[in-house]
Design an enzyme around this catalytic site. Structure first.
Site, mmCIF file in Angstrom:
data_model
loop_
_atom_site.group_PDB
_atom_site.id
_atom_site.type_symbol
_atom_site.label_atom_id
_atom_site.label_comp_id
_atom_site.label_asym_id
_atom_site.label_seq_id
_atom_site.Cartn_x
_atom_site.Cartn_y
_atom_site.Cartn_z
ATOM 1 C CB SER A 19 -0.932 -0.006 1.217
ATOM 2 O OG SER A 19 -0.210 -0.218 2.408
ATOM 3 C CG HIS A 152 -42.002 22.071 -12.992
ATOM 4 N ND1 HIS A 152 -42.286 20.775 -12.665
ATOM 5 C CD2 HIS A 152 -42.731 22.845 -12.133
ATOM 6 C CE1 HIS A 152 -43.176 20.750 -11.675
ATOM 7 N NE2 HIS A 152 -43.454 22.000 -11.317
ATOM 8 C CB SER A 273 -13.514 24.877 -29.142
ATOM 9 O OG SER A 273 -13.359 24.071 -30.283
ATOM 10 C CE LYS A 279 -17.988 25.283 -27.871
ATOM 11 N NZ LYS A 279 -19.222 24.822 -27.302
ATOM 12 C CD GLU A 286 -18.690 22.066 -19.582
ATOM 13 O OE1 GLU A 286 -19.276 21.373 -20.413
ATOM 14 O OE2 GLU A 286 -17.721 22.800 -19.888
ATOM 15 C CE1 TYR A 313 -6.635 -3.787 8.263
ATOM 16 C CE2 TYR A 313 -5.732 -5.963 7.818
ATOM 17 C CZ TYR A 313 -5.864 -4.630 7.485
ATOM 18 O OH TYR A 313 -5.227 -4.139 6.366
HETATM 19 N N1 ARG Z 1 -1.503 -1.513 4.855
HETATM 20 C C1 ARG Z 1 -2.423 -2.058 5.781
HETATM 21 C C2 ARG Z 1 -3.772 -1.335 5.596
HETATM 22 O O1 ARG Z 1 -3.764 -0.362 4.985
HETATM 23 C C3 ARG Z 1 -1.937 -1.843 7.182
HETATM 24 C C4 ARG Z 1 -2.501 -2.832 8.151
HETATM 25 C C5 ARG Z 1 -1.937 -4.153 7.881
HETATM 26 N N2 ARG Z 1 -2.414 -5.120 8.804
HETATM 27 C C6 ARG Z 1 -2.346 -6.438 8.568
HETATM 28 N N3 ARG Z 1 -2.835 -7.210 9.455
HETATM 29 N N4 ARG Z 1 -1.803 -6.906 7.482
HETATM 30 O O2 ARG Z 1 -4.811 -1.777 6.049
#
Ligand code: ARG
Length: 455
Positions: A19, A152, A273, A279, A286, A313
């Site tokens: 991540s 309307h 445009s 234009k 928009e 989790y």
């Molecule tokens: N990158 C993970 C998230 O965003 C962090 C938590 C990870 N926890 C785990 N048990 N793998 O959720």
């Protein structure tokens, strides 16, 4: 962190699992959370005062390196949390390995995300307030500018343009209350919930909650690590903010068209445009209207991610971040750019508006009310004026063009003062009921709006 594992992670899996590409946004909040955690560990004696001091100094140093741009995310890393821990261990040696004592990434990420959300709610509140201030300023300048108002999308009755701007003020005011409300419920600290069940170590959760500025520690560790209600609540509040921005955008787009011609676009906020030399396009409203769908999408995506999750989790929760960050960024951008557009992106064509409010039958209700004031039942007056409108339309005339003889032929109750009663300024001003568009009401509403802005 490969403890029990014998093989390294497959590179394709590692990339999929990581991540770091998006949770870097959490870095400042992760450092705040870690500092509080380390202080608490020192306070209760799980680590020594010297270890605590070293860890806090190390975290400060990481923050410094991040601020100067030296500490950058590496795509090979798993996430922001392990990146900080690794860096700290490089800086401090074995002491760095104590950071994660009595903590899991599950309560850590839950804490970070709440800190992020709380911070951005403040920013959003400020942006909403700035936009409202622009609306009030516009309203103050246009109390006596009249504009056709619609139901309307058919001309209904004219209103003060200030009244129109203040309608949006009300919407954004409700949006502010929704954000405040969301903030009230997210105000608990999940830190110390551990992976899911709490910890065997003698931590002080009330102390970390206090250090982080949360009202109290969360009451249930299973819930704490899996709760993302506040993400849904914020996405929902953002969806309504974008709905309001999008409705305003739609009006600005219509008003800038040749058909309406109520505003013209300035060069600083419009584009041309590539093909049609004549234009000038309202790209800003928009785009805001377009981005609204994206924020709605994040709301629905998040609800869908959550609906099937067992406690506690689950890795699915990692999907919360891109949705939240993108929705927040998009909403903040849209609020900022709408304020700029209202301030310098348009010129209100008052001459065109003055003409527009005299070219239709939107004073018909006032002609009926004229008879009502003489004791004639409204439904009867309605029929009389309806018939007058029909004959006027057939003759290509407006109500104000009818002769007094024609008025009196329709109903003997009319006399010379009917012409004054159906003047646009009078039509607007006569609507002096609370919350209406009469100038006295608008002046009161402006004072009230200014007072609410100061809160
Ligand atoms: N990158 C993970 C998230 O965003 C962090 C938590 C990870 N926890 C785990 N048990 N793998 O959720």
């Amino acid at each position: 962190m490969r403890g029990r594992f014998e093989e390294p992670l497959d590179p394709v899996v590692a990339r999929f699992n990581s991540s770091i590409g998006f949770d870097w946004e959490l870095l400042p909040y992760d450092l705040i959370g870690s500092r509080a955690h380390v202080r608490m560990l020192g306070q209760v004696g799980i680590i020594s005062p010297s270890e605590m001091a070293q860890l806090v100094a190390g975290l400060d140093q990481i923050e410094q390196a991040w601020r100067t741009g030296e500490f950058q995310p590496d795509p090979a890393w798993e996430d922001v949390h392990s990146a900080v821990e690794t860096r700290l261990t490089v800086l401090l040696g074995d002491v760095g390995k104590k950071l994660h004592t009595a903590r899991s990434r599950n309560d850590q990420v839950a804490t970070d995300l709440r800190l992020y959300t709380r911070d951005h709610i403040q920013r959003l509140l400020n942006l909403l307030q700035q936009l409202q201030a622009v609306l009030v300023t516009l309203a103050e300048a246009h109390q006596t500018t009249l504009i056709p108002a619609y139901t309307h999308l058919q001309r209904a009755q004219p209103v003060s343009l200030a009244h129109h701007w203040l309608a949006y003020f009300e919407m954004f005011d409700r949006d502010r209350t929704r954000l405040v409300d969301c903030n009230r419920r997210l105000d608990v600290s999940p830190l110390g919930s551990g992976a899911l069940a709490g910890t065997t170590l003698p931590i002080d959760r009330a102390y970390t909650a206090e250090l982080l500025g949360f009202a109290r520690p969360s009451a249930n560790s299973l819930d704490a690590v899996s709760d993302r209600d506040y993400v849904v609540e914020l996405l929902s509040a953002l969806s309504l903010i974008l709905t309001h921005l999008s409705r305003l955008s739609e009006e600005l787009i219509l008003w800038s068209s040749q058909e309406f011609g109520f505003i013209s676009l300035t060069d600083s906020c419009a584009t041309g445009s590539s093909l049609m030399p004549q234009k000038k396009n309202p790209d800003v409203p928009e785009l805001i209207r377009g981005k609204t769908g994206r924020v709605f999408g994040h709301l629905l995506g998040m609800l869908t991610t959550l609906k099937g999750l067992p406690l506690a989790y689950n890795k699915d929760l990692q999907e919360d971040k891109e949705a939240l960050f993108d929705a927040v960024r998009t909403s903040e951008d849209c609020l900022r750019v709408m304020a700029v557009f209202l301030e310098k992106g348009m010129v209100i064509r008052t001459e065109r508006l003055a003409q527009a409010v005299t070219e239709d039958y939107s004073n018909a209700t006032d002609a009926a009310d004229y008879l009502v004031r003489q004791g004639i039942p409204f439904r009867e007056a309605y029929q009389v004026i309806g018939a007058l409108v029909r004959t006027a339309l057939a003759d290509g005339k407006l109500l104000q063009d009818l002769t007094l003889t024609e008025w009196q032929a329709a109903h003997p109750g009319f006399s010379e003062d009917i012409y004054a009663a159906i003047q646009p300024a009078q039509v607007v001003n006569a609507r002096n009921s609370y919350g209406g568009t009469g100038l006295a009401q608008v002046r009161q509403a402006l004072l009230a709006a200014r007072a609410r802005l100061a809160l």
